[in-house]
Design a protein around this motif. Structure first.
Motif, PDB file in Angstrom:
ATOM      1  N   VAL A   1       0.832  -1.202   0.000  1.00 52.55           N
ATOM      2  CA  VAL A   1       0.000   0.000   0.000  1.00 52.55           C
ATOM      3  C   VAL A   1       0.866   1.251   0.000  1.00 52.55           C
ATOM      4  O   VAL A   1       0.604   2.215  -0.721  1.00 52.55           O
TER       5      VAL A   1
ATOM      6  N   SER B   1      -4.678  -0.747  -3.372  1.00 49.47           N
ATOM      7  CA  SER B   1      -5.450   0.148  -2.512  1.00 49.47           C
ATOM      8  C   SER B   1      -5.681  -0.516  -1.157  1.00 49.47           C
ATOM      9  O   SER B   1      -5.487  -1.723  -0.982  1.00 49.47           O
ATOM     10  N   LYS B   2      -6.122   0.263  -0.181  1.00 49.46           N
ATOM     11  CA  LYS B   2      -6.432  -0.279   1.137  1.00 49.46           C
ATOM     12  C   LYS B   2      -7.595  -1.269   1.068  1.00 49.46           C
ATOM     13  O   LYS B   2      -7.614  -2.271   1.798  1.00 49.46           O
TER      14      LYS B   2
ATOM     15  N   ALA C   1      -6.283  -4.507  -0.286  1.00 50.35           N
ATOM     16  CA  ALA C   1      -5.461  -5.127   0.749  1.00 50.35           C
ATOM     17  C   ALA C   1      -6.342  -5.837   1.777  1.00 50.35           C
ATOM     18  O   ALA C   1      -6.042  -6.958   2.213  1.00 50.35           O
TER      19      ALA C   1
END
Length: 393
Positions: A33, A39-40, A43
């Motif tokens: 990240v 992206s979060k 993830a």
């Protein structure tokens, strides 16, 4: 009454799982990240899937270890005691997550169970000693392996890998035909795609390893007491972990991905590789792995190794007035793959300053909290089980 206590136990177990998701997603996918690879949200999705796979396959073995082997008599895991142990695990992890620090779930859970074992004189000191010994050794190994790579091999690895991130999407989807097709983005190189795949794959391995060791932290007391079956317990824990990964984990992703150091992609791959190898190795020998600490020390070690290229080995250890830097500032020094001078002959002015890429206060906060949080669970559990009359120990 038993049903009510079990319901409370399940709620507390889910609270622990929620905080495990918040605490472990950062170490697994923080480098990816931070490097802008995923992206979060992605993830969190990957964390949820691979955590479940690890928990369902190998994690049940660690559940047996914490629920039966860490204490001599598993009968001490009454439903009341199990709820109390889980409460202190969840409380300590919640404190770490509130501060945005990914505390070690393994250290916190083992600490709470050890507090129960100490209060009842049932703690298996041989098992506890082996676990603690590896907790001390593994972060040191991670720091020095990453430090050596940063000092002597990072520049060459960066030139060979040449993972220069380009603008635009990594992949594009063509929906013009009857069957959508995937192709490289307009500026994406094959080497960049391979490198991105590697760093994400390593994060998935770490998520898998987290499932193998950390699912026990949420359900081991309840399973050990016989109040909860293994398979339903694993499913409940994994659902809670997924919720934590999509919500509170965003803070720990920022801490390990952005606040400590802005990792270039090559550095992210190195940190993830070193951490994953150590975590998997510890899991194979049955040690609840504290990969939060390992990942953090690997990040700091890699930066220390890069920064000390401006000094000789003697100066980097002793420190000098002219060359006092021991920071992560040099991680991006050769991101473009340029030729570097020999070690000790570099101009410090050519290396980014500590304030650009390295935040010492954040690193200190992380390292301190990673030791304080397990102490909260250990001391809290011990005091309650020793001095609260309701348990009758």
């Amino acid at each position: 009454m038993i049903e009510l206590l079990l319901g409370i136990g399940l709620v507390v177990a889910m609270f622990v799982g929620y905080n495990i998701g918040g605490a472990t997603t950062g170490p697994a996918f923080g480098p990816a990240v931070g490097a802008g690879v995923i992206s979060k949200t992605l993830a969190a999705a990957l964390m949820s899937v691979f955590f479940f796979v690890g928990a369902w396959t190998i994690g049940r073995r660690v559940v047996d270890t914490l629920g039966r082997e860490l204490v001599f008599d598993p009968a001490i895991f009454t439903i009341e005691a199990s709820i109390t142990v889980l409460f202190f695990i969840g409380l300590a992890l919640f404190v770490g997550n509130v501060f945005g620090v990914p505390a070690s779930t393994s250290m916190t859970a083992v600490g709470a169970i050890a507090g129960l074992g100490l209060a009842t004189n049932e703690l298996n000191w041989a098992v506890m000693g082996e676990i603690v010994a590896w907790w001390l050794v593994a972060p040191v190994i991670g720091f020095w392996v990453s430090g050596v790579i940063g000092r002597y091999f990072y520049a060459e690895l960066n030139r060979r890998i040449a993972l220069i991130q380009t603008d635009g999407s990594l992949l594009t989807i063509d929906r013009s035909g009857s069957i959508p097709s995937i192709a490289l983005g307009p500026n994406t190189t094959t080497r960049e795609l391979v490198g991105t795949t590697v760093v994400v794959a390593i994060g998935c391995v770490m998520a898998f390893s987290s499932g193998t060791s950390n699912v026990a932290n949420a359900i081991a007391p309840l399973v050990g007491s016989g109040a909860l079956e293994m398979n339903p317990g694993i499913v409940i824990a994994c659902v809670a972990v997924a919720i934590g990964a999509f919500t509170i984990a965003r803070r720990t992703l920022d801490t390990l991905g952005n606040d400590i150091t802005a990792l270039p992609l090559t550095a992210a791959i190195i940190v993830s590789t070193v951490s994953a190898i150590l975590v998997v190795g510890l899991s194979l020998i049955g040690i609840p792995a504290s990969f939060v600490v390992i990942a953090t020390t690997s990040i700091v070690g890699l930066g220390w190794g890069r920064a000390t290229r401006t000094t000789t080995v003697r100066d980097s250890v002793r420190g000098t007035a002219e060359k006092p830097r021991v920071s992560v500032g040099a991680l991006a020094a050769d991101e473009e793959g340029e030729e570097l001078p020999k070690i000790g002959e570099e101009n410090p002015a050519d290396i980014p300053s500590a304030s650009d890429l390295f935040n010492p206060s954040t690193t200190a906060r992380v390292l301190i909290m990673q030791n304080v949080v397990p102490l909260i669970s250990t001391i809290g559990a011990f005091l309650v089980f020793r001095f609260v009359p309701v348990f009758g120990w």
